[in-house]
Design an enzyme around this catalytic site. Structure first.
Site, PDB file in Angstrom:
ATOM      1  N   ARG A  15       0.825  -1.220   0.000  1.00 53.68           N
ATOM      2  CA  ARG A  15       0.000   0.000   0.000  1.00 53.68           C
ATOM      3  C   ARG A  15       0.859   1.271   0.000  1.00 53.68           C
ATOM      4  O   ARG A  15       0.495   2.289   0.586  1.00 53.68           O
ATOM      5  CB  ARG A  15      -0.967   0.018   1.193  1.00 53.68           C
ATOM      6  CG  ARG A  15      -2.033  -1.041   1.174  1.00 53.68           C
ATOM      7  CD  ARG A  15      -2.939  -0.919   2.383  1.00 53.68           C
ATOM      8  NE  ARG A  15      -2.220  -1.241   3.607  1.00 53.68           N
ATOM      9  CZ  ARG A  15      -2.643  -0.938   4.827  1.00 53.68           C
ATOM     10  NH1 ARG A  15      -3.774  -0.287   4.992  1.00 53.68           N
ATOM     11  NH2 ARG A  15      -1.931  -1.281   5.903  1.00 53.68           N
ATOM     12  N   LYS A  18      -0.866   4.544  -1.139  1.00 55.43           N
ATOM     13  CA  LYS A  18      -1.766   5.092  -0.108  1.00 55.43           C
ATOM     14  C   LYS A  18      -0.991   5.970   0.867  1.00 55.43           C
ATOM     15  O   LYS A  18      -1.375   7.122   1.123  1.00 55.43           O
ATOM     16  CB  LYS A  18      -2.443   3.943   0.638  1.00 55.43           C
ATOM     17  CG  LYS A  18      -3.131   4.346   1.946  1.00 55.43           C
ATOM     18  CD  LYS A  18      -3.568   3.113   2.730  1.00 55.43           C
ATOM     19  CE  LYS A  18      -4.061   3.489   4.116  1.00 55.43           C
ATOM     20  NZ  LYS A  18      -5.287   4.295   4.098  1.00 55.43           N
ATOM     21  N   GLY A 433     -22.041   4.723  12.783  1.00 54.45           N
ATOM     22  CA  GLY A 433     -21.499   3.639  13.610  1.00 54.45           C
ATOM     23  C   GLY A 433     -20.090   3.850  14.089  1.00 54.45           C
ATOM     24  O   GLY A 433     -19.837   3.936  15.286  1.00 54.45           O
ATOM     25  N   ARG A 516      -8.231   4.625   0.144  1.00 55.97           N
ATOM     26  CA  ARG A 516      -8.939   3.666   0.998  1.00 55.97           C
ATOM     27  C   ARG A 516      -8.768   2.261   0.429  1.00 55.97           C
ATOM     28  O   ARG A 516      -9.103   1.993  -0.729  1.00 55.97           O
ATOM     29  CB  ARG A 516     -10.416   4.031   1.073  1.00 55.97           C
ATOM     30  CG  ARG A 516     -11.304   2.997   1.726  1.00 55.97           C
ATOM     31  CD  ARG A 516     -11.144   2.971   3.221  1.00 55.97           C
ATOM     32  NE  ARG A 516     -12.160   2.119   3.827  1.00 55.97           N
ATOM     33  CZ  ARG A 516     -11.941   1.339   4.854  1.00 55.97           C
ATOM     34  NH1 ARG A 516     -10.758   1.292   5.416  1.00 55.97           N
ATOM     35  NH2 ARG A 516     -12.909   0.610   5.376  1.00 55.97           N
ATOM     36  N   ASP A 600     -25.911  -3.316   8.842  1.00 56.73           N
ATOM     37  CA  ASP A 600     -25.502  -2.569   7.651  1.00 56.73           C
ATOM     38  C   ASP A 600     -25.496  -3.441   6.409  1.00 56.73           C
ATOM     39  O   ASP A 600     -24.907  -4.524   6.401  1.00 56.73           O
ATOM     40  CB  ASP A 600     -24.101  -1.988   7.853  1.00 56.73           C
ATOM     41  CG  ASP A 600     -24.093  -0.793   8.789  1.00 56.73           C
ATOM     42  OD1 ASP A 600     -25.167  -0.214   8.992  1.00 56.73           O
ATOM     43  OD2 ASP A 600     -23.013  -0.453   9.308  1.00 56.73           O
ATOM     44  N   CYS A 645     -24.666   2.738   0.997  1.00 50.02           N
ATOM     45  CA  CYS A 645     -23.903   3.898   0.529  1.00 50.02           C
ATOM     46  C   CYS A 645     -23.361   3.726  -0.880  1.00 50.02           C
ATOM     47  O   CYS A 645     -23.195   2.623  -1.372  1.00 50.02           O
ATOM     48  CB  CYS A 645     -22.760   4.210   1.484  1.00 50.02           C
ATOM     49  SG  CYS A 645     -21.585   2.874   1.737  1.00 50.02           S
ATOM     50  N   HIS A 696     -16.367  11.448   3.472  1.00 50.15           N
ATOM     51  CA  HIS A 696     -15.174  11.064   2.728  1.00 50.15           C
ATOM     52  C   HIS A 696     -14.348  12.276   2.308  1.00 50.15           C
ATOM     53  O   HIS A 696     -13.336  12.137   1.624  1.00 50.15           O
ATOM     54  CB  HIS A 696     -15.557  10.241   1.499  1.00 50.15           C
ATOM     55  CG  HIS A 696     -16.193   8.933   1.858  1.00 50.15           C
ATOM     56  ND1 HIS A 696     -17.541   8.809   2.102  1.00 50.15           N
ATOM     57  CD2 HIS A 696     -15.663   7.692   2.049  1.00 50.15           C
ATOM     58  CE1 HIS A 696     -17.810   7.557   2.414  1.00 50.15           C
ATOM     59  NE2 HIS A 696     -16.697   6.870   2.395  1.00 50.15           N
ATOM     60  N   CYS A 728     -21.843   8.294   6.186  1.00 52.08           N
ATOM     61  CA  CYS A 728     -21.257   6.975   6.413  1.00 52.08           C
ATOM     62  C   CYS A 728     -20.530   7.007   7.754  1.00 52.08           C
ATOM     63  O   CYS A 728     -20.621   7.989   8.497  1.00 52.08           O
ATOM     64  CB  CYS A 728     -20.308   6.642   5.258  1.00 52.08           C
ATOM     65  SG  CYS A 728     -19.972   4.873   5.064  1.00 52.08           S
TER      66      CYS A 728
END
Length: 757
Positions: A15, A18, A433, A516, A600, A645, A696, A728
């Site tokens: 990653r 990222k 959540g 992500r 969910d 979502c 986001h 979200c």
């Protein structure tokens, strides 16, 4: 035969991309440093494909955020509000993806949606009347020349004009056909430039061809490519499709002067039949997508060779290819030495799929491959698969009756009971959540897993974090609270770790959107719950407050859709096994005193077939009942929530209503509340919480902004059926952003609530 790859993972095996990109966002890495790191990563990928023997290696499949966003920028589709920020090219690009809030302005991000039937999210291009589409960037050429300098002749990849128009939003009076002449000219210049710099092939991705097409869609496609292909020059054009078959326009497509056409023989239910019935032009190259680009099991060579053999009757030139981009699978099984050998040898991630392509090419060129060691080893592998079934699990599914899928009393009666029991105000405020996964949260979990903390120490730290989270929500004035989900690494992986039948990886990351990444578990055997999962933590959180705390669970369809599924039993069977396990957890949460339980189903739309004719039989007829099975046994006063979502749900709202939840929260801010109109038009009965701000993006909404959003919502949703929540979960945001945003959310809800009275 030759081999081709449609696309390759781009986040880095560890990653890297990222972490580099996030460091750039924080000012810890300069733009030149980020670009140089990305260049080295691309070189690593090209060399890896070259060493694996792949002849047609993709370039321009790399992106800092998203390929559709890259295409929008390439074509000059940059809305004026982003240009007016006066930032550099890369900063403007990221402002479109993430939004921007700072000294140079305040703009929201572009909309984000699921990429066809995957868990990847794309940025939706926005076309306005004042926009002129034209070739405006050099990224595809830069990537090609960069690879060429490394001694790798690549096959450049660009999203095609038809899919670009089909997936864009139009903010004005112009329609898709109004942009055709501009797009034809832009793509013709693209072809001309690639011819000048030495490209042999250009891959134009047109996955929208596998969806339901109208006559006007086919007319648009034909208009675009009839003109474009007449100007293609020396470059060979590969039309690449994936995620299904092109049954609505097969004859029209193959009659156009493409040099190659890529067809999906994995997800394309009718692809083989279309080729057999209508033939395939002898003058064209058939790129046969026979290696699954979305799942992670070893290819069955015997089956694939039969497919290739049948294709030889129709096509003179065949290239063996992946069914779609390998973006949707992890890098390599070699990074998972902890897995048992019996499991590891059944798996094929991206690098193993490169090997499969090369071996299939060897076998395909071997006139008598029946005794070839490569085939014999593959046959033994598939014959030796161990039995992964459990009689008690299968019996439990087999014994289900219609009554197990129906909750009583009716929705209307339950609503009255819950209103009296819960005593919530109008426009109740809540979150979805999760709360921020801070360094402290992650360190507590990782130290426990490494054995540096005892279970007692880990649990004590966890309870302290939950207590702080409850106190914060009470201080902010939220009406319905959550425990923060500090014990969870991922909403699917966490539950998979607590159910039997899953395999778990350490480095098998897959990009979901931007920076992500997710690590999907692997469904390996029959699923069952062997112990309570979230009950004790949820009950503890509820014990800290008089306000209702939601028990937080992931639904069966989302667990299935966000895992790599088995291929030896039906998806219906898998979904019902998971549903029974989650049902057990729901009933235990209720028994522990939880008055609200959120299950969910963020990924409900994700695997919905791309063609409406397949919706019910192939998906909805088991997906909706699986969710109903989860909650059908609870008491009337227990309120069942769910969350969805980043998909377009408007066309399936009737099925969502049939899930028989009490409250559903939707992503809505990036889609500009489009779901609200559909809720009104469909007479939606379930109470709803359309997200009032985008989590986001790092930008903080203003109170006026949320008030305006709520006022718009209440023009179409009754106040007693409207909830106020973010889009979200908050796990990706930092604590300061969460504090500020939720403060604004609560104050906005109170203001509108006062206006209603």
């Amino acid at each position: 035969m030759k081999t081709s790859v449609i696309g390759y993972p781009r986040i880095g095996a560890a990653r890297e991309l990222k972490f580099w990109t996030e460091a750039y966002f924080k000012g810890q890495l300069t733009e030149p440093e980020l670009k140089e790191n990305a260049r080295l990563l691309r070189r690593t990928h090209w060399k890896r494909l070259q060493e694996a023997g792949i002849e047609l290696i993709p370039s321009h499949d790399f992106s800092f955020y998203d390929g559709m966003l890259d295409t929008a920028v390439l074509l000059g589709a940059v809305p004026s509000r982003y240009r007016e920020l006066g930032q550099g090219e890369l900063a403007t690009y990221f402002a479109m993806a993430r939004g921007y809030q700072g000294a140079q302005g305040d703009v929201r991000a572009l909309s984000m949606r699921k990429w066809f039937n995957t868990n990847y999210h794309y940025i939706v291009p926005e076309l306005t009347d004042d926009l002129t589409l034209a070739l405006s960037g050099s990224k595809p050429f830069d990537d090609f020349l960069e690879a060429q300098a490394e001694g790798v002749l690549t096959k450049p990849v660009v999203i095609g004009p038809f899919t670009f128009l089909k997936l864009s939003t139009f903010k004005g009076s112009k329609k898709p056909e109004d942009y055709t002449s501009e797009l034809i000219e832009a793509y013709a210049q693209l072809l001309s430039r690639f011819g000048e710099i030495g490209a042999e092939w250009l891959q134009l991705d047109e996955p929208s061809l596998v969806t339901d097409l109208t006559e006007s869609d086919l007319a648009l496609f034909t208009k675009l490519y009839s003109s474009l292909l007449s100007r293609k020059g020396s470059v060979k054009v590969l039309l690449q499709t994936y995620f299904g078959d092109i049954r609505d326009g097969y004859t029209e497509v193959v009659s156009l002067p493409f040099d190659g056409i890529g067809l999906d023989f994995v997800e394309g239910k009718e692809t083989a039949a279309l080729v057999k019935k209508h033939g395939f032009p002898r003058s064209k190259v058939l790129f046969a997508g026979v290696v699954n680009g979305k799942n992670i099991w070893r290819n069955d060579y015997s089956h694939t060779l039969q497919v290739l053999s049948s294709l030889r009757e129709a096509a003179d030139q065949i290239v063996i290819s992946t069914s779609c981009s390998l973006l949707h699978v992890p890098y390599t099984v070699q990074a998972e030495p902890q897995l048992e050998e019996d499991a590891r040898r059944l798996l094929a991630f991206a690098d193993e799929k490169l090997q499969e392509l090369s071996e299939l090419r060897v076998l395909g060129e071997d006139a008598d491959h029946s005794q070839n060691p490569l085939l014999l080893a593959n046959v033994r592998l598939h014959q030796e698969k161990k039995n992964k079934t459990k009689d008690r699990v299968q019996a439990r599914v087999r014994d289900l009756s219609p009554g197990d899928f129906t909750r009583s009393p009716s929705f209307e009666e339950r609503s009255k009971v819950q209103k009296k029991h819960l005593q919530l105000p109008l426009l109740p405020t809540t979150t979805i959540g999760s709360f921020p996964q801070t360094r402290e949260v992650k360190l507590n979990r990782s130290r426990w897993k490494k054995g540096e903390l005892t279970t007692e120490q880990y649990q004590a730290n966890l309870r302290a974090m939950i207590a702080d989270c409850i106190r914060q929500q009470e201080r902010l004035g939220l009406d319905v609270l959550v425990h923060g989900e500090y014990e969870r690494n991922d909403m699917v992986e966490y539950f998979g770790e607590n159910l039997s039948g899953f395999l778990f990886t350490k480095q098998a990351w897959v990009q979901s959107y931007g920076t992500r990444c997710v690590k999907p578990p692997i469904l390996y055997a029959d699923i069952e719950r062997t112990a309570r999962i979230s009950v004790d933590i949820s009950a503890y959180a509820q014990s800290l407050t008089e306000k209702p705390v939601k028990g937080m669970l992931t639904g069966p369809v989302t667990i299935l859709n966000w895992s790599f599924p088995r291929e030896d039993i039906s998806t219906r069977e898998i979904a019902l096994q998971i549903a029974l396990a989650i049902r057990d957890e729901v009933l235990d949460l209720e028994a522990a005193g939880l008055r609200m339980i959120q299950v969910d189903e963020a990924a409900l739309k994700e695997k919905l077939p791309l063609r409406k004719s397949d919706w019910h039989e192939d998906y909805l007829d088991w997906a909706i009942p699986a969710f109903r099975l989860v909650h059908s046994g609870v008491k009337p006063e227990t309120q069942i929530h769910t969350h969805m979502c980043y998909s377009e749900f408007q066309e399936m709202l009737a099925s969502i209503d049939a899930m028989d939840a009490d409250v559903i929260s939707f992503e809505a801010s990036r889609s500009h509340l489009a779901i609200v109109d559909a809720i009104q038009d469909n007479g939606f009965r379930t109470a709803v919480g359309p997200g009032v701000y985008d989590i986001h993006s790092p930008r903080i909404p203003s109170q006026e902004e949320i008030v305006s959003t709520l006022q718009s919502m209440l023009e179409k949703i009754a106040p007693d059926k409207c909830w106020v929540n973010p889009d979200c979960g908050l796990k990706t945001r930092n604590p300061e952003e969460v504090e500020q945003s939720l403060t604004v959310l609560v104050q906005a809800a109170k203001q509108v609530r006062a206006e209603l009275h």
